[in-house]
Design a protein around this motif. Structure first.
Motif, PDB file in Angstrom:
ATOM      1  N   HIS A   3      16.749  26.224 -62.908  1.00 13.40           N
ATOM      2  CA  HIS A   3      15.721  26.938 -62.154  1.00 13.40           C
ATOM      3  C   HIS A   3      15.946  26.870 -60.649  1.00 13.40           C
ATOM      4  CE1 HIS A   3      12.684  26.586 -65.680  1.00 13.40           C
ATOM      5  NE2 HIS A   3      13.711  27.325 -65.944  1.00 13.40           N
ATOM      6  N   ARG A   4      16.650  25.816 -60.216  1.00 12.14           N
ATOM      7  CA  ARG A   4      16.933  25.654 -58.797  1.00 12.14           C
ATOM      8  C   ARG A   4      15.674  25.651 -57.933  1.00 12.14           C
ATOM      9  NH1 ARG A   4      20.340  29.699 -60.124  1.00 12.14           N
ATOM     10  NH2 ARG A   4      19.356  31.101 -58.645  1.00 12.14           N
ATOM     11  N   LEU A   5      14.647  24.976 -58.413  1.00 13.17           N
ATOM     12  CA  LEU A   5      13.454  24.814 -57.566  1.00 13.17           C
ATOM     13  C   LEU A   5      13.665  23.567 -56.711  1.00 13.17           C
ATOM     14  CD1 LEU A   5      10.483  25.505 -60.016  1.00 13.17           C
ATOM     15  CD2 LEU A   5      11.945  27.107 -58.791  1.00 13.17           C
ATOM     16  N   ARG A   6      13.097  23.610 -55.516  1.00 12.90           N
ATOM     17  CA  ARG A   6      13.121  22.439 -54.630  1.00 12.90           C
ATOM     18  C   ARG A   6      11.710  21.909 -54.509  1.00 12.90           C
ATOM     19  NH1 ARG A   6      13.590  22.123 -49.438  1.00 12.90           N
ATOM     20  NH2 ARG A   6      13.477  24.357 -48.977  1.00 12.90           N
ATOM     21  N   ARG A 203       2.488  30.351 -41.705  1.00 17.69           N
ATOM     22  CA  ARG A 203       2.770  28.960 -42.092  1.00 17.69           C
ATOM     23  C   ARG A 203       3.764  28.869 -43.247  1.00 17.69           C
ATOM     24  NH1 ARG A 203      -3.271  26.529 -40.897  1.00 17.69           N
ATOM     25  NH2 ARG A 203      -3.238  27.287 -38.753  1.00 17.69           N
ATOM     26  N   GLY A 204       4.201  30.026 -43.738  1.00 17.06           N
ATOM     27  CA  GLY A 204       5.217  30.032 -44.792  1.00 17.06           C
ATOM     28  C   GLY A 204       4.731  29.437 -46.095  1.00 17.06           C
ATOM     29  N   VAL A 205       3.437  29.683 -46.414  1.00 13.61           N
ATOM     30  CA  VAL A 205       2.819  29.021 -47.562  1.00 13.61           C
ATOM     31  C   VAL A 205       2.156  30.044 -48.482  1.00 13.61           C
ATOM     32  CG1 VAL A 205       0.868  27.540 -48.178  1.00 13.61           C
ATOM     33  CG2 VAL A 205       2.405  26.838 -46.355  1.00 13.61           C
ATOM     34  N   ASP A 248      12.015  31.238 -48.633  1.00 14.26           N
ATOM     35  CA  ASP A 248      11.737  29.847 -48.235  1.00 14.26           C
ATOM     36  C   ASP A 248      10.242  29.523 -48.255  1.00 14.26           C
ATOM     37  OD1 ASP A 248      10.961  31.387 -46.106  1.00 14.26           O
ATOM     38  OD2 ASP A 248      12.070  30.265 -44.586  1.00 14.26           O
ATOM     39  N   THR A 249       9.416  30.399 -48.859  1.00 13.50           N
ATOM     40  CA  THR A 249       7.974  30.144 -48.944  1.00 13.50           C
ATOM     41  C   THR A 249       7.706  28.863 -49.719  1.00 13.50           C
ATOM     42  OG1 THR A 249       7.549  32.522 -48.922  1.00 13.50           O
ATOM     43  CG2 THR A 249       5.767  31.114 -49.758  1.00 13.50           C
ATOM     44  N   LEU A 250       6.827  28.023 -49.176  1.00 10.27           N
ATOM     45  CA  LEU A 250       6.389  26.828 -49.909  1.00 10.27           C
ATOM     46  C   LEU A 250       5.240  27.249 -50.830  1.00 10.27           C
ATOM     47  CD1 LEU A 250       6.423  23.706 -50.334  1.00 10.27           C
ATOM     48  CD2 LEU A 250       4.689  23.578 -48.511  1.00 10.27           C
TER      49      LEU A 250
END
Ligand SMILES: [Zn+2]
Length: 342
Positions: A3-6, A203-205, A248-250
């Motif tokens: 899945h390559r999730l971080r 905020r990239g969220v 790159d969204t959290l």
């Protein structure tokens, strides 16, 4: 394919009553749940003079105690200014009325979620246990289990003692000002009537609610009030909206840990449903009910509580295959729908 999730916070989890800042001014609260799924994540957003809450938690003594610790500790005596619900499920909306009454804070939700919550809470015809049992009975759930559901009554009340009487309506695409930033409401269907995720570009969220979870697949169901809905089709189409967000969204999910990796997660969910649909179709050899197909869909049977979600999910997948013209159904002499290939 992996899945390559971080998971940027893989080592840190907030204890009940504590918070963890996961983005500027955005704080993670983890609250207990009395189920196999044993927790829900809520979010506090720091305002100039107080806080906004996104989701409220299941109404239970442990959750009220955890909130009390948050009032006394991390919230530093500053009030809640608003309570936002992503959707009407008890673990999300259970304490919304308690929180919003305590602080005089307005409650925000979509009309679909607000109205559906009230219809279920007040046992309106079509949304009550009788309608659920009629639906499940038609799909082959045995009489003994239907009797247990009837005896149990309205389980929504277990985690929702009261609901806000009024609300501020969130429309799809609306912008909410939370913590001095703009958050866009992204609608989602298939899991609940009109789920709202909240995305903050600045905020990239993304607060994804239950629409995007890192480990478990979201429950997608056909329930008593909308028995023939293609909830799987609605859910899969809704996922596409998240693909438009930056890679790159959290993602702040309601269950599991915050993660980065919208695209691989959406791809994995689509592959999961495609594979389940294929397995279900392959299992339809002779005319068969949804209940009889549970082992084909899930590889096992469930306890009384889980059967409810499993059967609603199985019916939703069968509805999707009907919609696609791959299955048809006919009522047998016993009144149960039986599915066969077209
Ligand atoms: Zn939910």
């Amino acid at each position: 394919m992996p899945h390559r999730l971080r998971y940027p916070f893989h080592d840190a989890v907030p204890a009940p009553g504590a918070t963890l800042e996961v983005a500027p001014g955005v704080h993670w609260l983890k609250m207990p749940l009395p189920f196999a799924l044993n927790h829900i994540n809520l979010w506090l957003i720091e305002e100039a003079g107080g806080w906004s809450a996104v989701d409220a938690g299941y109404d239970s003594e442990p959750t009220r105690a955890a909130w009390q610790a948050v009032f006394d500790g991390p919230m530093a005596g500053r009030p809640l200014e608003r309570v936002v619900a992503t959707h009407y499920h008890p673990d999300h909306i259970g304490l919304a009325d308690w929180l919003s009454s305590r602080f005089g804070a307005p409650f925000h939700a979509s009309l679909g979620e607000f109205a559906h919550a009230r219809a279920v809470w007040h046992d309106l015809p079509g949304f009550d246990v009788a309608a659920l049992n009629a639906h499940f009975g038609r799909h082959g759930l045995p009489a003994a289990q239907l009797a247990q559901y009837a005896a149990r009554g309205n389980s929504y009340h277990w985690g929702v003692k009261s609901l806000p009487a009024t609300f501020n309506r969130i429309l799809a695409g609306d912008t909410l000002a939370l913590g001095g930033a703009q958050w866009q409401a992204i609608p989602g269907y298939g899991h609940s009537p009109e789920h709202m995720a909240l995305w903050c570009a600045e905020r990239g969220v993304l607060i994804s609610g239950d629409m995007l979870l890192p480990k478990i697949s979201t429950n997608v169901g056909a329930w008593g009030s909308d028995p023939d809905v293609d909830a799987v089709g609605q859910f899969l189409a809704s996922l596409d909206r998240f693909l438009a967000l930056p890679d790159d969204t959290l993602v702040l999910p309601s269950h599991g840990r915050p993660f980065v990796g919208i695209r691989p997660r959406v791809e994995a969910l689509k592959a999961h449903h495609a594979e389940r649909l294929e397995a279900l179709l392959a299992a339809v050899i002779a005319p068969v009910t949804a209940f009889e197909l549970l082992p084909a869909l899930f590889g096992r049977m469930f306890d009384l509580y889980q059967t409810m979600f499993a059967l609603a999910e199985c019916i939703a997948h069968l509805n999707h295959l009907r919609q696609a013209g791959l299955l048809r159904r006919e009522a047998g002499a016993d009144g149960c729908w039986r599915f066969e290939r077209t």
